[in-house]
Design an enzyme around this catalytic site. Structure first.
Site, PDB file in Angstrom:
ATOM      1  N   TYR A  34      -9.673  -6.825  -2.079  1.00 17.52           N
ATOM      2  CA  TYR A  34     -10.127  -7.221  -0.829  1.00 17.52           C
ATOM      3  C   TYR A  34     -12.000  -7.151  -1.123  1.00 17.52           C
ATOM      4  CZ  TYR A  34      -6.365  -6.485   1.896  1.00 17.52           C
ATOM      5  OH  TYR A  34      -5.040  -6.165   1.892  1.00 17.52           O
ATOM      6  N   ARG A  50       8.571  -5.376   0.476  1.00 17.21           N
ATOM      7  CA  ARG A  50       9.510  -4.611   0.606  1.00 17.21           C
ATOM      8  C   ARG A  50      10.454  -4.130   0.304  1.00 17.21           C
ATOM      9  NH1 ARG A  50       8.013  -7.453   5.267  1.00 17.21           N
ATOM     10  NH2 ARG A  50       6.795  -6.425   7.110  1.00 17.21           N
ATOM     11  N   GLN A  84      -5.172  -6.680  -6.578  1.00 24.28           N
ATOM     12  CA  GLN A  84      -5.072  -7.198  -5.602  1.00 24.28           C
ATOM     13  C   GLN A  84      -6.514  -6.920  -4.577  1.00 24.28           C
ATOM     14  OE1 GLN A  84      -4.360  -5.118  -2.697  1.00 24.28           O
ATOM     15  NE2 GLN A  84      -6.340  -6.976  -1.645  1.00 24.28           N
ATOM     16  N   ASP A 103       5.265 -15.405  -1.588  1.00 27.22           N
ATOM     17  CA  ASP A 103       5.575 -13.851  -1.076  1.00 27.22           C
ATOM     18  C   ASP A 103       6.085 -14.107   0.388  1.00 27.22           C
ATOM     19  OD1 ASP A 103       3.794 -12.706   0.022  1.00 27.22           O
ATOM     20  OD2 ASP A 103       2.398 -11.656  -0.803  1.00 27.22           O
ATOM     21  N   GLY A 104       6.958 -12.932   0.341  1.00 26.62           N
ATOM     22  CA  GLY A 104       7.565 -13.021   1.688  1.00 26.62           C
ATOM     23  C   GLY A 104       8.969 -13.386   1.511  1.00 26.62           C
ATOM     24  N   THR A 124      -7.187 -12.003  -1.918  1.00 23.43           N
ATOM     25  CA  THR A 124      -6.680 -11.153  -0.471  1.00 23.43           C
ATOM     26  C   THR A 124      -7.450 -12.050   0.505  1.00 23.43           C
ATOM     27  OG1 THR A 124      -5.706  -9.513  -0.997  1.00 23.43           O
ATOM     28  CG2 THR A 124      -4.907 -10.143   1.603  1.00 23.43           C
ATOM     29  N   LYS A 127      -4.571 -14.614  -2.575  1.00 22.51           N
ATOM     30  CA  LYS A 127      -3.104 -14.900  -1.858  1.00 22.51           C
ATOM     31  C   LYS A 127      -3.928 -14.858  -0.156  1.00 22.51           C
ATOM     32  CE  LYS A 127      -0.346 -10.919  -0.865  1.00 22.51           C
ATOM     33  NZ  LYS A 127      -0.681 -10.166   0.366  1.00 22.51           N
ATOM     34  N   SER A 133      -2.120  -2.686  -6.016  1.00 25.71           N
ATOM     35  CA  SER A 133      -2.830  -3.256  -4.548  1.00 25.71           C
ATOM     36  C   SER A 133      -3.825  -1.947  -4.478  1.00 25.71           C
ATOM     37  CB  SER A 133      -1.728  -2.547  -3.008  1.00 25.71           C
ATOM     38  OG  SER A 133      -2.379  -2.259  -1.828  1.00 25.71           O
ATOM     39  N   ALA A 160       1.221  -1.014   0.059  1.00 30.88           N
ATOM     40  CA  ALA A 160      -0.050  -0.378   0.100  1.00 30.88           C
ATOM     41  C   ALA A 160       0.502   1.088  -0.274  1.00 30.88           C
ATOM     42  CB  ALA A 160      -1.206   0.282   1.064  1.00 30.88           C
ATOM     43  N   HIS A 217       1.201 -12.323   4.303  1.00 29.50           N
ATOM     44  CA  HIS A 217       1.271 -10.873   4.277  1.00 29.50           C
ATOM     45  C   HIS A 217       1.937 -10.186   5.423  1.00 29.50           C
ATOM     46  CE1 HIS A 217      -2.682  -8.853   3.620  1.00 29.50           C
ATOM     47  NE2 HIS A 217      -1.890  -7.350   4.103  1.00 29.50           N
TER      48      HIS A 217
END
Length: 347
Positions: free
Chosen positions: A120, A296, A118, A272-273, A146, A217, A96, A69, A241
């Site tokens: 919601y 990130r 992505q 991811d992550g 998500t 996701k 996002s 975001a 997340h």
């Protein structure tokens, strides 16, 4: 300072972003178990090819940009710069919902980019419905639903910092769509907008709205992976997340194998992550991920130099991945498999 690896971008971002912005992006990290590589030698790696496909579209290497975001907190052009940087490297950008540029602005900034959106599910289903139709009309190629945020996790530093978007920034996709919050606001939109009643039946509802592929996701278990396949989705992103939701959940690389083993190639599995080096990418692909997505590090690249910083982050990962492939004896992505992996015993 020469930017040699992704940690360099992280350190730059930490020095140059405000404390509240840094804390927002940095919150939540889980350490995986130790995974080592078993390299093969004497394989003629004079020529290598990092290309792969996701949902039938070719990308330059198996790394895309995960949805994060508020990119305008890191760089004034925000998601428009992210989109241009990703387009230049020819890979996938998952935009996002909580962007500080609108989906229309992002498409205009990088008209030839390959993008997923992505999504919601909101209490007001019309909100979700309208954005689905918008992104489909704009040429987004998949929806990423998500599913791990029925409620927002307790993000302690955001509470301490009383994190709010600065007055000049908005969640642009909802500008003029959601009425201004009369009382409480959470991350740029009214509190309680997300629908905690979301369930598997909503996957069918989403399929009734669109012909776009649907990728879920936030799956971390084989049981939910099987349900995802049974509900006819086209992909899974193994995701926690960024460690920002449930305390005590697994690192995504540790959850990947059981999900890949359950899916058995019926749909594509992504992750991811925690991806910070080319060898991290290699390990994830060897364990069965079709592609990984970085969150990130893209923001760190933005904070460093906008579009150029995003491009540099992706290029460094591509170069490192190519080198890790060659040093492991792999000439192309198809040659990467689980025989490369050795799990270290933590005794």
């Amino acid at each position: 300072m020469a930017m040699v690896c992704l940690t360099d971008f992280e350190e730059y971002a930490k020095e140059h972003l405000s404390k509240a912005t840094w804390d927002y992006y940095a919150a939540g990290v889980l350490l995986p178990v130790l995974i080592r590589l078993r390299p093969r030698i004497l394989r003629d790696v004079s020529v290598s090819d990092t290309r792969t496909t996701v949902q039938g579209t070719e990308i330059s290497f198996p790394v895309g940009i995960a949805p994060t975001a508020f990119h305008c907190l890191a760089w004034h052009e925000g998601e428009m710069a992210t989109a241009r940087g990703t387009e230049a490297v020819n890979t996938c950008y998952i935009t996002s919902t909580y962007s500080t540029c609108s989906v229309e602005e992002i498409v205009a900034a990088a008209p030839n980019g390959y993008r997923w959106f992505q999504l919601y599910v909101y209490r007001d289903r019309k909100l979700s419905e309208s954005i689905v139709h918008r992104v489909e009309a704009l040429g987004y190629k998949a929806l990423v639903l998500t599913v791990d945020v029925p409620y927002t996790g307790k993000r302690r530093n955001d509470i301490r910092n009383q994190f709010k978007l600065p007055p000049h920034l908005k969640v642009k996709n909802f500008d003029g769509v959601i009425q201004e919050a009369a009382s409480s606001e959470e991350y740029g939109i009214p509190s309680n907008t997300l629908d905690p009643s979301i369930s598997w039946k909503d996957v069918y509802w989403l399929q009734s709205l669109t012909r776009l592929p649907i990728i879920i996701k936030g799956i971390l278990t084989k049981e939910d992976a099987e349900l995802a396949v049974e509900h006819g989705v086209q992909g899974i992103i193994v995701s926690n997340h960024g460690g920002r939701q449930l305390d005590g959940g697994p690192a995504t690389i540790d959850a990947l194998s059981e999900i890949v083993d359950t899916v058995q190639g019926r749909i594509e599995v992504y992750l991811d992550g925690g991806i910070r080096t080319g060898s991290d990418v290699l390990k994830a692909v060897a364990l069965g991920a079709k592609c990984v997505f970085i969150g990130r590090p893209a923001v760190w690249g933005l904070a460093y130099k906008g579009e150029e910083g995003v491009r540099e982050v992706l290029q460094i990962l591509n170069d490192e991945f190519r080198l890790s492939m060659a040093l492991s004896g792999c000439r192309n992505v198809a040659e990467i498999n689980r025989n490369l992996i050795q799990f270290s015993k933590l005794t």
